[in-house]
Design an enzyme around this catalytic site. Structure first.
Site, PDB file in Angstrom:
ATOM      1  N   LYS A 105      38.368 -50.143   3.285  1.00  0.00           N
ATOM      2  CA  LYS A 105      37.181 -50.713   3.915  1.00  0.00           C
ATOM      3  C   LYS A 105      36.707 -51.892   3.097  1.00  0.00           C
ATOM      4  O   LYS A 105      37.238 -52.121   2.023  1.00  0.00           O
ATOM      5  CB  LYS A 105      36.083 -49.661   4.062  1.00  0.00           C
ATOM      6  CG  LYS A 105      35.735 -48.869   2.794  1.00  0.00           C
ATOM      7  CD  LYS A 105      34.536 -47.985   3.080  1.00  0.00           C
ATOM      8  CE  LYS A 105      34.599 -46.625   2.480  1.00  0.00           C
ATOM      9  NZ  LYS A 105      33.463 -45.774   2.663  1.00  0.00           N
TER      10      LYS A 105
ATOM     11  N   HIS B 208      37.029 -36.886  11.561  1.00  0.00           N
ATOM     12  CA  HIS B 208      35.806 -37.404  10.932  1.00  0.00           C
ATOM     13  C   HIS B 208      34.637 -37.074  11.861  1.00  0.00           C
ATOM     14  O   HIS B 208      34.739 -37.281  13.065  1.00  0.00           O
ATOM     15  CB  HIS B 208      35.942 -38.918  10.747  1.00  0.00           C
ATOM     16  CG  HIS B 208      34.811 -39.527   9.978  1.00  0.00           C
ATOM     17  ND1 HIS B 208      33.547 -39.662  10.511  1.00  0.00           N
ATOM     18  CD2 HIS B 208      34.751 -40.038   8.726  1.00  0.00           C
ATOM     19  CE1 HIS B 208      32.759 -40.226   9.604  1.00  0.00           C
ATOM     20  NE2 HIS B 208      33.458 -40.466   8.519  1.00  0.00           N
TER      21      HIS B 208
END
Lengths: 382, 382
Positions: free
Chosen positions: B147, B263
């Protein structure tokens, strides 16, 4: 300590806005708002991100932050349209992804840019299209479910026939009628669609039949096409299980081309606490609309659910608040709807509402057709 | 007043059990338990249902009802396996469909019959299979995300390379990395998969790369197959958006045959209040397992989320509690994981855990490979 390089980013400049309610004293609430800007975008230590494109464009941005009561703040946070990738799951992920696991944050309203909205079609029919299809220009729609689980396909179809004969606008399967051995999906849909068509031939009306299409992901589209070929004239979907984007996918599909009614099973936990989650207006209104529902089934403020009058009013607003080219839709309140309740409900829902009647429809007399007629006449005289 | 006919129903006799926490004084709580038996099954006025099959077999049944504290009750309610139709969406609909919109009810634990469980495969790998695949027999796994949003595909791949070189077990995309113009899905997955494969060639390890597969329903399976062909060795899915049954469908698919990490984005509202919703044990543990996840990513009790130590311990239990032939899985706690926290966390998670490290991995020094090595060494010496 610069792991992330500094570099320019090209973005359209168009941003969408989310209004959050945040609880806490001013310092806490502001720090929560600042955290949302990071958690919902880069989810990375902000101090490790250098000046430049990411900091400037990708971070969420607090547009307004105002007190709305004791330890209660309203923060409008904007995000670059691009970080949604113009895809519905990621758009909702930015609106309320990781912060769904943090306390004291509630999504109150969406204000999406016209550019972002132009990537979504929303409902295929909406209020106007569904009224035209059914041939009811002005009054509230009347909607019911065939049930309970345990009846055979033929028994459910017989019930559908009697109710359609009474002039209800929409007959759907109960959301708990799936593919049980008592009334397997295919047999039930064939019989119920035929029953409603037979009733329509007698009444001259266009009562819709909406099978509840739920089940294994692999065969959902197959079930929908089967239903359409068997004569289903609308669909009920459960976004709590199939996902909101599945609703969008079905609404977008020209080969399906049927009105969609969504039922909120499993989704109540989002709305239940006033302190966190997704407000009724967004959950049952704006999100369902964006996903392409034509009617958003919801708990009524009268009856056995816990939503209050103001919450139901907010849903009505969410179904109709301006959202670019996205059509308005019907709220579909269910629970506690009786002949006596219409006078109050019109103040909450107006006329663009689809009343989901059930217990009181069955309780009035053993003659379901007469009971349905009585409800219809009441609405025609509203 | 008999609209529903009385008739015998053939059912297997096998029932599944759900343990609910119900709030209220004894009378209120018992009446809520009785209501669950109706609302989650027939959703129809119980007094209109005659003696016979439906009343006997389809109504939920209160098996036990005990006080567990002041205005707090524990009710085990059983349901006939058949009313699930043996399909996951309808099974969850019975467990917590309409009652998700009623207050004071929380799903605490599932006890599914072996017969019902035999219709589900659960995780393809589970703890044992994933350990074999990665070659880590005993210690906790180390897991990280590349990320933030805004980096290019090449920059994300470079990051993946450095982290894999440091010996992390799994590199996944951040759950917010979708299909943005900065790093479009296909380009990102190709480059990151190649980068991790290159690192594996140097280290001799089998670090997995899990792209975050999210996006429009129509192309989800296409994206998964693309990812696999591009060299992805596992997948991350977001059941809050794609639906739990989509995870099940992917786990069941022999042509995919990859470990799945889920997730919980968007799903926090289910667990956040101790008074309603779906308890951590069920939400992050039993439901994710039933859907076929091999690792259930979850908020850690240390760090920026709000789950507490006991809630995280319950997730660990939900990942491993006996469930017929359904394999145990790894909890994947993220948030606040630092070298200093391992000593306490081992008491909560044991060794069958996949630690999701992020901020502290990046913060230690600008050399990501060294940072990763340091974490790995710490776990090897636990």
């Amino acid at each position: 300590m610069r792991i992330i390089p500094s570099f320019p980013l090209t973005v359209s400049g168009s941003r969408f806005r989310v209004r959050y309610q945040i609880l806490g004293d001013e310092k806490t609430a502001r720090s929560r708002a600042e955290d949302i800007c990071i958690e919902q975008t880069i989810e990375y230590p902000a101090d490790l991100v250098p000046e430049g494109g990411i900091r400037e464009h990708v971070f969420g941005r607090i547009e307004t932050f105002v007190s709305t009561g004791s330890d209660r703040y309203d923060a409008v946070i904007s995000y670059a349209d691009e970080i949604s990738g113009y895809e519905l799951p990621q758009l909702i992920n930015i609106i309320f992804g990781n912060i769904s696991m943090k306390p004291a944050i509630r999504v109150m309203e969406l204000d999406l840019s016209d550019d972002l909205l132009s990537h979504f079609n929303g409902p295929r029919f909406g209020v106007t299209g569904l009224r035209e299809l059914i041939g009811v220009p002005r009054r509230p729609l009347l909607f019911t479910a065939i049930k309970p689980i345990g009846l055979s396909a033929q028994q459910l179809a017989d019930m559908a026939y009697k109710l359609a004969l009474g002039g209800l606008d929409i007959i759907k399967d109960d959301h708990g009628i799936a593919n049980q051995p008592f009334a397997p999906f295919k047999e039930r849909v064939m019989r119920a669609a035929e029953a409603v068509a037979n009733a329509n031939a007698k009444t001259g009306l266009n009562t819709l039949y909406a099978p509840n299409v739920t089940g294994p992901t692999e065969i959902m589209i197959e079930r929908i096409h089967f239903a359409k070929e068997a004569g289903a004239t609308s669909l009920m979907l459960l976004p709590g299980f199939c996902g909101l984007d599945f609703v969008r996918r079905v609404a977008d599909d020209d080969s399906i081309d049927l009105p969609i009614f969504v039922h909120p099973a499993f989704m109540g936990s989002f709305a239940l606490s006033p302190d966190f989650g997704v407000d009724h207006l967004v959950l049952h209104g704006q999100m369902m609309r964006l996903a392409g529902a034509d009617i958003s089934v919801m708990p009524n403020y009268i009856g056995r659910f816990s939503y209050n009058r103001d919450e139901c009013y907010r849903i009505t607003r969410g179904c109709a608040v301006p959202m670019g080219q996205i059509k308005s839709i019907f709220p579909g309140p269910g629970g506690g709807i009786s002949p006596e309740s219409f006078a109050d409900m019109v103040m909450v829902y107006g006329l663009d509402v689809a009343y989901l009647i059930s217990g009181n429809l069955h309780r009035q007399s053993p003659d379901l057709t007469k009971n349905a007629q009585r409800f219809r006449e009441m609405l025609e005289n509203l």
